[in-house]
Enzyme design. Structure first.
Site, mmCIF file in Angstrom:
data_model
loop_
_atom_site.group_PDB
_atom_site.id
_atom_site.type_symbol
_atom_site.label_atom_id
_atom_site.label_comp_id
_atom_site.label_asym_id
_atom_site.label_seq_id
_atom_site.Cartn_x
_atom_site.Cartn_y
_atom_site.Cartn_z
ATOM 1 N N ARG A 295 0.910 -1.438 -0.042
ATOM 2 C CA ARG A 295 0.038 -0.056 -0.506
ATOM 3 C C ARG A 295 0.989 1.103 -0.226
ATOM 4 N NH1 ARG A 295 -2.591 -3.660 3.533
ATOM 5 N NH2 ARG A 295 -4.457 -4.196 2.590
ATOM 6 N N LYS A 317 3.157 11.690 -10.309
ATOM 7 C CA LYS A 317 2.719 10.971 -11.363
ATOM 8 C C LYS A 317 3.548 9.771 -11.444
ATOM 9 C CE LYS A 317 0.089 13.419 -14.852
ATOM 10 N NZ LYS A 317 -0.033 14.270 -15.611
ATOM 11 N N GLU A 359 10.060 19.495 -24.528
ATOM 12 C CA GLU A 359 9.652 19.993 -23.697
ATOM 13 C C GLU A 359 9.941 20.876 -23.304
ATOM 14 O OE1 GLU A 359 6.887 18.888 -22.726
ATOM 15 O OE2 GLU A 359 6.954 16.675 -23.691
ATOM 16 N N LYS A 397 8.531 23.768 -13.603
ATOM 17 C CA LYS A 397 6.931 22.724 -13.106
ATOM 18 C C LYS A 397 7.544 22.516 -11.352
ATOM 19 C CE LYS A 397 5.872 18.704 -14.723
ATOM 20 N NZ LYS A 397 5.773 17.610 -13.957
ATOM 21 N N GLU A 407 -3.224 18.302 -10.361
ATOM 22 C CA GLU A 407 -3.857 18.940 -11.969
ATOM 23 C C GLU A 407 -5.485 18.968 -11.907
ATOM 24 O OE1 GLU A 407 -1.687 16.255 -15.105
ATOM 25 O OE2 GLU A 407 -3.300 15.612 -15.544
ATOM 26 N N ARG A 411 -2.189 23.110 -13.997
ATOM 27 C CA ARG A 411 -1.109 21.800 -13.756
ATOM 28 C C ARG A 411 -0.912 21.661 -15.364
ATOM 29 N NH1 ARG A 411 1.042 17.248 -10.309
ATOM 30 N NH2 ARG A 411 2.046 16.076 -11.213
ATOM 31 N N ASN A 415 -0.047 20.649 -21.035
ATOM 32 C CA ASN A 415 -0.454 20.190 -21.852
ATOM 33 C C ASN A 415 -0.452 20.911 -22.863
ATOM 34 O OD1 ASN A 415 -1.135 18.044 -21.009
ATOM 35 N ND2 ASN A 415 -3.341 18.845 -19.732
ATOM 36 N N HIS A 418 0.190 19.016 -26.313
ATOM 37 C CA HIS A 418 0.143 17.717 -26.407
ATOM 38 C C HIS A 418 -0.885 17.336 -26.668
ATOM 39 C CE1 HIS A 418 3.875 18.106 -23.796
ATOM 40 N NE2 HIS A 418 3.765 16.919 -24.047
ATOM 41 N N HIS A 422 0.108 14.557 -29.407
ATOM 42 C CA HIS A 422 0.676 13.546 -29.257
ATOM 43 C C HIS A 422 -1.468 12.712 -30.444
ATOM 44 C CE1 HIS A 422 -2.822 10.302 -26.585
ATOM 45 N NE2 HIS A 422 -1.031 9.452 -27.215
ATOM 46 N N HIS A 434 7.759 11.606 -29.857
ATOM 47 C CA HIS A 434 7.027 12.001 -28.686
ATOM 48 C C HIS A 434 7.205 13.649 -28.583
ATOM 49 C CE1 HIS A 434 4.776 13.103 -25.953
ATOM 50 N NE2 HIS A 434 6.082 13.652 -25.014
#
Ligand SMILES: NC(=O)c1ccc[n+]([C@@H]2O[C@H](COP(=O)([O-])OP(=O)(O)OC[C@H]3O[C@@H](n4cnc5c(N)ncnc54)[C@H](O)[C@@H]3O)[C@@H](O)[C@H]2O)c1
Length: 527
Positions: A295, A317, A359, A397, A407, A411, A415, A418, A422, A434
């Site tokens: 856990r 994340k 990025e 960041k 998010e 945040r 994106n 993206h 994407h 990418h």
């Protein structure tokens, strides 16, 4: 003197602030201490406290040489005490032994400011024995004598013209030191060239417990797991390793199950630590395995690709892909430490470097015009300043995730590029990498923003130039079906009720989130 935890600090965990009187060491030191959750020591105040008299009295009674002897003794006691921030007196490192001592124990940031600024800041202060009499004359003389000395420190910050908050942020960027609060804990981020060999010590200083399981992919493991293993053994950690084949295709639950198996065999307990040593795939996988084993066990992120450093290493994340889609399974699980050594980028393949550079440009557009300006200098300048780009990108960041850890708002700015990117990546069937897709996506989204009257004039051109200068593509391929792109965008998480949701650039340093546009309009706007 520092108080608190008693363990002796070995390497790189004391931040020394140095420079002439009036350069801001004490005020910046106090503020930096708050930001980093460390203890603060003002060496002059400590000397006065221990001597039971003011510095002026020490000078009057014992002369400068008497003062320097006291200063050196107290410096020795202080650096042996704890991790922390130390504001040094303006001549404390003129003594070569003291200088060697502090550079062994930590990092020195030398603060500077113009003569006028220094005099103005010292205007109200009287207890300055070395500046007694004609202050201007004395200061000119002292700066003349010491300018080469101050100049010889590699880390410098001109505090003139900066308000305290700006000076602290710049100091953090230069020193590569941050602390993040969120998800129920605080964790440090440290960015320093050559620091991989000190990882073990960094874990010990933070009281992290073994056994340590180092997770890496085969490419990175071959290059760096030896160095990491040695650093762990040096401070007596029991260590285990797990290497899996590199690549996104392995970011699966099957690999996570293999990791759990290694954790069981290593007899990991609730407080044992997982170390993710690698690119974003390793971080996502190892972080997710740590989030779910017993856990949740502690994990430490040691990102080795540029993309992982600037985009994936902070924020907590973690996750894996399903055959149905990327990152469909995951958890927020903050690491206990993010330990970044930009030196490892020297072995990163070019194509991966470019993925990260897209990025970095994105991060500059979102929150740091200075970073974007660096990116505009072209590929060779950027390659020789990767270390600084990493520190600046991570700072942006961190600002974002501090404001929005889960998010729910700002945040989303991350994106940028993206939504289109994407789709371009998917429709090219991953023929485009990418970073290339994000680069194309950023320009397309900037164009969208301009056509909607949001982006300032010239933004598309500036962005295009910067990305091209880094060898990144900027055009959606002519033969790529716009309908296919829209079809993919419709599947994207960032879609709500027939509308597509974008984070669009307004100008460098300003991105607007949550902009919803009708699908039909997007087709027209993309052209
Ligand atoms: N968690 C987050 O917040 C977050 C954010 C962005 C991206 N991601 C994830 O990150 C992943 C992409 O990360 P990535 O681009 O680092 O991919 P990656 O982990 O696959 O690394 C790219 C390649 O570079 C190699 N490599 C890494 N560091 C190296 C080094 N120093 N020297 C030599 N080779 C090295 C790896 O072995 C791999 O072959 C994706 O899965 C993406 O979903 C996560």
């Amino acid at each position: 003197m520092f108080s608190g935890r008693k363990k002796r600090c070995e390497v790189g965990e004391v931040f020394f602030l140095y420079g002439p009187s009036g350069s801001g060491k004490s005020s910046l030191g106090r503020e930096l201490t708050q930001k980093l959750g460390l203890n603060f020591c003002d060496l002059d105040a400590e000397i006065e406290a221990q001597a039971g008299k003011s510095i002026a009295t020490i000078f009057a009674e014992e002369g400068e040489s008497g003062f320097r002897i006291r200063e050196k003794q107290i410096l020795q006691q202080t650096v042996a005490a704890r991790p922390g921030v130390v504001a040094l007196g303006g001549g404390a490192l003129l003594d070569p032994e003291s200088r060697a001592l502090v550079t062994r124990q930590g990092d020195v940031l030398c603060l500077t400011a113009s003569l006028e600024t220094l005099l103005e800041r010292l205007h109200q202060e009287h207890d300055r024995p070395l500046l007694e009499g004609d202050r201007r004359e004395k200061m000119i003389h002292m700066l003349g004598e010491r300018s080469g000395h101050y100049d010889s420190f590699s880390m410098k910050l001109d505090t003139g013209g900066l308000i305290l908050e700006q000076a602290v942020r710049e100091a953090q960027i230069i020193m590569g030191a941050f602390q993040i609060h969120g998800m129920g804990l605080s964790y440090d981020v440290r960015i320093k060239k050559g620091s991989l060999k000190d990882l073990g010590t960094a874990l010990r200083v933070r009281d992290l417990l073994g056994p340590m399981v180092v997770v890496s992919d085969k490419n990175v493991g071959r290059l760096y797991s030896g160095r990491v293993g040695a650093s762990l053994r040096k401070v007596n950690y029991e260590e285990y390793g797990m290497l899996f084949p590199a690549g996104e295709v392995n970011k699966t639950l099957e690999t996570v199950a293999q990791l759990w198996d290694v954790f069981v065999r290593a007899r990991m307990e609730r407080k044992s630590t997982v170390i993710a040593l690698g690119g974003g795939v390793v971080g996502d996988l190892a972080g997710f395995a740590a989030a779910t084993f017993l856990r949740g066990v502690p994990w430490v992120n040691v990102p080795t690709s540029l993309l992982a450093m600037v985009d994936a290493s902070v924020g907590g994340k973690t996750g894996v892909n399903l055959p149905q889609g990327k990152n469909l399974i995951g958890a927020f699980h903050a690491p206990r430490l993010v330990h970044v050594d930009p030196e490892v980028l020297s072995t990163l393949p070019d194509v991966e470097l470019r993925n990260g550079l897209a990025e970095v440009v994105k991060t500059g557009v979102i929150g740091d015009p200075g970073l974007f300006a660096r990116c505009q200098e072209g590929e060779s300048a950027v390659r020789s300043n990767l270390d600084e780009l990493v520190r600046r990108s991570i700072a942006v960041k961190i600002d974002i995730i501090k404001e929005d850890p889960y998010e729910n708002g700002i945040r989303e700015a991350l994106n940028l590029g993206h939504t289109v990117g994407h789709a371009v990546e998917m429709v090219s069937d991953f023929g485009l990498h990418h970073g290339e897709a994000v680069s194309i996506g950023m320009v397309a989204e900037a164009r969208l923003s301009q056509r909607m009257g949001l982006a300032e004039n010239g933004l598309v051109e500036r962005l295009t130039e910067a990305l091209k200068g880094l060898g990144l593509p900027v055009q959606i391929p002519e033969d790529m079906s716009r309908d296919d792109l829209i079809a993919v965008m419709k599947l994207d998480k960032k879609r709500a009720e027939g509308k597509l949701r974008f984070s669009l650039p307004i100008r460098v340093g300003d991105v607007q989130t949550g902009i919803e546009i009708n699908e039909t309009e997007v087709v027209e706007l993309l052209g």
